[in-house]
Design an enzyme around this catalytic site. Structure first.
Site, short mmCIF file in Angstrom:
data_model
loop_
_atom_site.label_atom_id
_atom_site.label_comp_id
_atom_site.label_asym_id
_atom_site.label_seq_id
_atom_site.Cartn_x
_atom_site.Cartn_y
_atom_site.Cartn_z
N GLY B 72 34.90 39.52 44.95
CA GLY B 72 33.44 39.43 44.94
C GLY B 72 32.93 38.00 44.87
O GLY B 72 31.99 37.62 45.57
N GLN B 180 28.81 46.07 41.73
CA GLN B 180 28.71 47.10 40.71
C GLN B 180 28.24 48.45 41.26
O GLN B 180 28.57 49.49 40.71
CB GLN B 180 27.76 46.65 39.60
CG GLN B 180 28.30 45.50 38.75
CD GLN B 180 29.50 45.89 37.90
OE1 GLN B 180 29.71 47.07 37.59
NE2 GLN B 180 30.30 44.92 37.52
N GLY B 201 37.25 45.04 45.33
CA GLY B 201 38.23 46.12 45.25
C GLY B 201 38.45 46.69 43.87
O GLY B 201 38.53 47.90 43.68
N CYS B 327 29.84 35.16 21.40
CA CYS B 327 31.25 35.06 21.03
C CYS B 327 32.17 35.62 22.10
O CYS B 327 33.34 35.31 22.13
CB CYS B 327 31.50 35.78 19.72
SG CYS B 327 31.03 34.78 18.32
#
Lengths: 125, 410
Positions: B72, B180, B201, B327
């Site tokens: 992507g 997505q 993929g 984090c």
């Protein structure tokens, strides 16, 4: 990425809570950064008799808070003040590099609690 | 330990049929270089041609419009950079949104340092861009609009069809990152009205390291990043990732064939999960659009606690999820998506993303909810931000006894 010691303190944090009649309270960090540590101490004859913490933050933040309570309990205030954030990280067998600054504030929180205690007792005398 | 994977937006398990075809194209007589004239080369060339047909068909395109890439990120880079380079005589303005994937955001920002002007559009509280904002941002210098089909962090589906109509009427090229959405909701290049489209993929039960870029025939775009051989019709230099391409072909075909069935199945699970989390846990909010969202996507913010702590605690119970907290992002800033939606830093640190897959079931959701409630209570009790919660620990905790002061706590 975290050492076993960090995970142990994260899973079984020591001395969590508040001390209602604390002699000193120290808070460092801010919610914007994602880490806040609040340390409560009870002092008797210059010795840290009891200590508790509350922490908002990641695994490293919770583990450093937890371990420092064990490191300073029963110590004199000056001994407690001499502990650095670096020593806290070392006691946990190290922290990932990116956690060294953002989440390693426990020694600062203890120092803030001691300062709070000292300023209060100075005012009294 | 029982392990439950609820992080399908990060990556998905490879389907066994897909793994088999990969293996086949790594072994036997299928090792040839597809550029070669001889039998070994022709054999794999045929496989690649078939895979290209399959990928094209799954997005309503023509095989000639598909370029295989390493994933992507490469496809996004190629799409944006290629349009920018091919159209710089016409204009220098690019439009995108504040919630794009970094593969898009950082590519347009890089172009911003090379003489291009970039408009980064804001989003609403659900993370959606308004089509009228896109329309208003277009100038006579605009050469490209690049807006994701669905957001990875909050699952919101963007009004791509509407923007497609606007782009076409103004004669501006339109790229969408469908990494997505592909395999979760219908992705058809003509219905969406896009000129370029990115897929990957490993989000559709294929392998990592393979993706594709769709470029509509006649689009003013050029290969501008790699210098090398004439592979992929001079559009992407470098010897083809043959096993990956074959795998992407099959994974795309299977994703398209099962789309409706999978979509319905996942929606039921997702709705149960969202309902249970909102009902059983206090001070929690759904992030992203309540309806216009991916069928497998649930994302929340939990007040007073931090995302990484939640992830570590869930992982200890065998549950894999993700978060947009600072984090977990590797920087000091929490998710740029949540911040762009107007969520405060403090609350954004407490984000949790649950993305389901066809391997999940009702029991997984129930186990997750049960464990999550305990974890949230525990972390809130440790948090100085939550005024109503007191920490309690079981008295058989050895470590606490060692420390000596946990005994007083119930």
């Amino acid at each position: 990425m975290y050492s076993e010691k960090v995970m142990d303190h994260f899973e079984n944090p020591r001395n969590v809570g508040e001390i209602i009649d604390a002699d000193g309270v120290g808070q460092v960090g801010n919610p914007t950064c994602g880490d806040i540590m609040k340390i409560y101490i009870k002092v008797n004859a210059d010795i840290i008799e009891d200590i508790k913490f509350k922490t908002f933050g990641c695994g490293a933040a919770i583990a450093t808070s937890s371990i420092i309570t064990e490191m300073v309990k029963g110590k004199t205030l000056d001994e407690a003040l001499s502990i650095s954030n670096k020593q806290v990280a070392a006691a946990l067998d190290g922290l990932p590099p990116k956690k060294m600054h953002c989440s390693n504030l426990a020694a600062d929180a203890v120092q803030a609690a001691i300062e709070d205690y000292r300023s209060k007792s100075n005012n009294k005398s | 330990m029982k392990r439950i994977y609820l992080d399908h937006s990060a990556t998905t398990p490879v389907r066994s049929e897909v793994a088999e075809i990969m293996y086949k194209y790594l072994t036997e007589d299928n090792f040839g270089n597809p550029t070669s004239l001889h039998w070994f080369g022709r054999k794999v060339r045929k496989g690649i041609d078939e895979a290209r047909e399959k990928v094209a068909k799954s997005i309503g395109a023509n095989a000639k419009e598909i370029i295989f890439t390493s994933g992507g990120t490469e496809a996004d880079n190629m799409a944006i950079h290629g349009v920018a380079m091919a159209n710089k005589n016409k204009g220098n303005h690019i439009i995108t949104t504040a919630v794009e994937h970094h593969a898009v955001l950082n590519t347009v920002k890089a172009l911003g340092k090379q003489g291009f002007t970039v408009t980064i559009l804001p989003v609403d509280k659900y993370g959606a861009v308004r089509a009228e904002d896109v329309s208003a941002a277009i100038t006579d210098k605009t050469i490209l609009i690049t807006i994701m089909h669905a957001n990875n962090e909050v699952g919101t589906i963007m009004p791509i069809e509407e923007i497609g109509v606007i782009a076409r009427s103004k004669g501006v090229l339109f790229h969408t990152d469908a990494v997505q959405s592909f395999g979760k909701i219908p992705v058809d290049v003509n219905k969406l009205g896009v000129d370029l489209l990115t897929i990957s993929g490993h989000k559709i039960h294929g392998p990592k390291g393979i993706g594709a870029l769709y470029v509509r025939r006649g689009t003013k775009w050029k290969q501008s990043l790699f210098h090398g051989g004439g592979q992929e019709g001079l559009k992407r230099a470098g010897t083809e990732n043959v096993p990956g391409i074959l795998a992407l072909g099959l994974a795309s075909e299977l994703a398209a064939a099962n789309l409706e069935k999978d979509n319905n199945y996942l929606k039921v699970l997702r709705d149960k999960l969202i309902k249970d989390v909102l009902e059983k846990i206090d001070q929690v909010e759904l992030t992203g659009h309540p309806v216009q969202r991916l069928p497998n996507h649930a994302s929340f913010t939990f007040r007073f606690i931090e995302g990484e702590s939640m992830l570590l605690s869930l992982d200890m119970k065998g549950i894999a999820a993700s978060s947009g907290s600072a984090c977990t992002s590797g920087s000091l800033e929490p998710s740029h998506v949540l911040l762009a939606m107007g969520i405060s830093h403090e609350i954004a640190h407490g984000s949790l993303r649950i993305t389901l897959g066809i391997g999940n079931n009702n029991q997984d959701i129930e186990y997750f909810i049960k464990e999550l409630s305990v974890i949230v209570d525990r972390l809130r009790a440790m948090s100085p931000l939550d005024p109503d919660n007191e920490f309690s620990q079981s008295s058989d905790c050895v470590s606490c006894k060692e420390s000596g002061s946990c005994n007083n706590l119930a």
